[in-house]
Structure formats: structure tokens, C-alpha cells
Motif scaffolding. Structure first.
Motif, PDB file in Angstrom:
ATOM      1  N   LEU A   1     -18.512 -55.455  69.531  1.00 42.21           N
ATOM      2  CA  LEU A   1     -17.801 -56.538  70.064  1.00 42.21           C
ATOM      3  C   LEU A   1     -18.157 -57.810  69.663  1.00 42.21           C
ATOM      4  O   LEU A   1     -19.500 -58.268  69.786  1.00 42.21           O
ATOM      5  N   GLY A   2     -17.359 -58.720  69.246  1.00 37.73           N
ATOM      6  CA  GLY A   2     -17.661 -59.818  68.500  1.00 37.73           C
ATOM      7  C   GLY A   2     -17.486 -61.205  69.632  1.00 37.73           C
ATOM      8  O   GLY A   2     -18.180 -62.114  69.695  1.00 37.73           O
ATOM      9  N   THR A   3     -16.331 -61.115  70.256  1.00 35.27           N
ATOM     10  CA  THR A   3     -16.137 -62.349  71.037  1.00 35.27           C
ATOM     11  C   THR A   3     -15.173 -61.788  72.246  1.00 35.27           C
ATOM     12  O   THR A   3     -14.510 -60.950  72.094  1.00 35.27           O
ATOM     13  N   ALA A   4     -15.340 -62.723  73.246  1.00 34.34           N
ATOM     14  CA  ALA A   4     -14.347 -62.465  74.488  1.00 34.34           C
ATOM     15  C   ALA A   4     -13.357 -63.459  74.400  1.00 34.34           C
ATOM     16  O   ALA A   4     -12.190 -63.364  75.457  1.00 34.34           O
ATOM     17  N   TRP A   5     -13.107 -64.390  73.439  1.00 36.02           N
ATOM     18  CA  TRP A   5     -12.075 -65.268  73.336  1.00 36.02           C
ATOM     19  C   TRP A   5     -10.923 -64.541  72.708  1.00 36.02           C
ATOM     20  O   TRP A   5     -11.072 -64.059  71.604  1.00 36.02           O
ATOM     21  N   VAL A   6      -9.777 -64.554  73.170  1.00 37.94           N
ATOM     22  CA  VAL A   6      -8.442 -64.198  72.717  1.00 37.94           C
ATOM     23  C   VAL A   6      -7.339 -64.998  72.556  1.00 37.94           C
ATOM     24  O   VAL A   6      -7.380 -66.175  73.048  1.00 37.94           O
ATOM     25  N   TYR A   7      -6.579 -64.741  71.630  1.00 39.74           N
ATOM     26  CA  TYR A   7      -5.513 -65.743  71.243  1.00 39.74           C
ATOM     27  C   TYR A   7      -4.262 -65.040  71.567  1.00 39.74           C
ATOM     28  O   TYR A   7      -3.810 -63.771  71.059  1.00 39.74           O
ATOM     29  N   GLN A   8      -3.455 -65.462  72.460  1.00 38.47           N
ATOM     30  CA  GLN A   8      -2.112 -64.879  72.809  1.00 38.47           C
ATOM     31  C   GLN A   8      -0.750 -65.760  72.031  1.00 38.47           C
ATOM     32  O   GLN A   8      -0.741 -66.995  72.376  1.00 38.47           O
TER      33      GLN A   8
END
Length: 322
Positions: free
Chosen positions: A125-132
């Protein structure tokens, strides 16, 4: 005198050997470890949808693979002369929509087939930031340089990450309840999100992973490999980073690989790995005189070594030289 704090490590049960089939999913650090496994000729499938940074993207891939989803033209879009899919990395993008759809569906089929036989699923897992994507309401694996104004940015909380990881574990259990899941957090820093934001992201991922490991479905074995902690605590010096000061350099990758082997790779295959490495070095050798008698003897010996090891491990592939 101790000049370094060392993270205590213990070998997992059911370590990797040459009968193992390893599915590698996640960030670019999974590619780093996957490249090492490929070099030593382990049986792996690496990121069939390309690099996936967040848990939602990995969950989406596995669910679609499990449900035998078929990508259609409505699932892709054209931008700057190329066709893209929000579910996949730009490495799969193509100038031809037919080629992109074909490759997406092949990747889903390969994932489904490989997962049914996988002994280990390695998830980074690299990041918990996501783009919608606001128009489609879709959380994306890659933005493909679509204007940022078309996306909303969201930091997954611990419950959301754990829920996604539970969905991943359940999907794996449904298709292959005897496999082992190895989870790790990428040591790559996502500083484009911000320094504080990167730390928040990593902390959410770490907490969610450890909460998941306590509630895995019956039959699934779960393990944590501390890639991030090794980088932060044992290699806490910028000489272990690339020039971008974000990605671990080759020295750091080699160091973490040695720890990876200690925890995850059976000592029973060390001799075979040494034989494979000898062949790989031989294949990489560039002679001064290709027609010399000495080089011809070298090639004959190398061919014999390849034939011998392939007689024991037919799946090994040394390219045209085999």
C-alpha cells in the motif's frame, strides 16, 4: 558500538520456494521486490493493471477479476491522442481503444487464473489519499493527467481502509482460501500530497493493516513485512534515496531485499537461487571476442547450466538463450 537500530524479524510460516506462485499487487515498491523475485526465476505475476497506489484500486481490480468483469468502450476515455482507463496505470494506455480493451480484459483473466493457484498474495500500500472523478463519481487508480479540477481529493480514514482490505481478503478467500496474504507499506514518500499529509496517510494505512490482521477470514494466513519501518528506522539517511529524495535507491532496495529474503524466502532454495544468479550473470556477460574459443566454451557451459536447471524447474524462462 551500535550505529543502527535494527527491527527484529521472524520468518513467516509457509515461506516462498520454487513451488510458490506469488501475486504482487500495489505500489512501485512491490515492483522492486517483484523484480528481485523475477531475477531469481520465482513464479510471479506482477501488477497486471500496472502500479496501484491505494487500497481501493487494488480492491476494485480483485473484485472485477473475481466477477469476470468485461471492459467495454464506456469504461475508457480518450485524452491527448491516447485511450485510458481510470482503473489502470498509464502503462496500459494505448493509441488504440481496441488494444486497450483487449489488454484490460486479458489482465483481468490472468489475475483470476493466477489468483486461483497463488500460494502468496503480496500487497504493498502506497497511500491513503484517493482521487474521485466528480463526473463519474469513481475513485480512480490513476488520473492520467486529466485536469485536477475534475477530481475531489479524499484521505481515507482507518475504517474505510480496513473495510477495503477486508473486502480484498474476502475476495481472495472466496477464490483461494489456502493462500497467504503478505501486507506491507511502501517506503516511498508521497510528498506531492504534502509532508504532514504523507505521514497522516502512512499512519492510517499502518493502523488499518494491523487491525485487519487480527480479523482475517478463517483459513487465510496474514503477515506484515515492515518495508516502511526498515526504511525509516534502519536506513534513516538521504544517501539511501534517489536524487528525488522520495524513492529508495538501489542500495536501499538491495538492503530491504535481504530482509525480505530473511523473512519470506526459504533457506532451502538458497542454492538454487545462487545457480540462477550465476546463469543471469552469464547471460549479461558481454565478451570482447564472440568468436573466440574461450567464449564458445563459456556459451556451451552456460547452455548446459540452463538445461540442467530447467530440467528441474521447467517454468524458468531465460529468454532466447534457453
Amino acid at each position: 558500538m551500535k550505529l543502527q537500530t535494527q527491527i527484529p524479524l521472524e520468518p513467516i510460516s509457509g515461506q516462498l520456494d520454487y513451488s510458490s506462485k506469488i501475486l504482487m499487487l500495489g505500489s512501485c515498491f512491490s515492483q522492486n521486490m517483484g523484480a528481485k523475485l523475477d531475477y531469481y526465476q520465482f513464479q510471479t505475476l506482477q501488477n497486471p493493471f500496472g502500479i496501484l497506489f491505494n487500497p481501493l484500486a487494488i480492491d476494485n481490480l480483485l473484485q472485477k477479476a473475481l466477477n469476470k468483469y468485461e471492459y467495454l468502450e464506456e469504461d475508457i476515455f480518450r485524452l491527448n491522442g491516447r485511450w485510458h482507463c481510470f482503473d489502470a496505470h498509464s502503462n496500459l494506455s494505448s493509441a488504440s481503444k481496441e488494444e486497450l480493451l483487449k489488454n484490460l480484459n486479458i489482465a483481468l483473466t490472468r489475475t483470476n487464473q493466477f489468483l486461483r493457484e497463488a500460494s502468496h498474495v503480496f500487497i504493498t500500500l502506497g497511500t491513503a489519499w484517493v482521487y474521485q472523478h466528480e463526473k463519474s463519481n469513481q475513485f480512480v487508480a490513476n488520473c492520467h493527467k486529466v485536469p485536477q479540477k475534475e477530481f475531489g481529493k479524499h484521505l481515507l480514514n482507518i475504517d474505510e481502509i480496513r473495510g477495503s482490505l477486508q473486502s480484498i481478503a474476502s475476495a481472495i478467500e472466496e477464490i483461494n482460501p489456502d493462500t497467504s496474504i503478505v501486507l506491507t507499506i511502501s517506503p516511498v514518500r508521497h510528498l506531492k500530497d504534502g509532508f504532514v499529509e504523507n505521514q497522516r496517510s502512512k499512519s492510517h494505512l499502518i493502523t488499518a493493516v494491523h487491525e485487519l490482521l487480527g480479523v482475517l477470514p478463517l483459513g487465510i494466513k496474514g503477515f506484515y513485512f515492515p518495508s516502511y519501518e526498515i526504511m525509516m528506522d534502519e536506513l534513516r539517511d538521504y544517501r539511501f534515496y534517489e536524487r528525488d529524495m522520495v524513492h529508495p535507491n538501489s542500495l536501499a532496495i538491495d538492503y530491504i531485499w535481504e530482509k525480505f529474503k530473511e523473512v519470506l524466502v526459504s533457506k532451502d532454495v538458497e542454492e538454487v537461487m545462487e545457480q540462477v544468479a550465476e546463469i543471469q550473470k552469464g547471460l549479461a556477460h558481454r565478451p570482447f571476442d564472440v568468436g573466440s574459443e574461450a567464449h564458445q566454451k563459456f556459451l556451451k557451459s552456460l547452455t548446459q547450466k540452463i538445461a540442467y536447471i530447467k530440467s528441474k524447474y521447467p517454468f524458468m524462462n531465460f529468454g532466447n538463450s534457453s
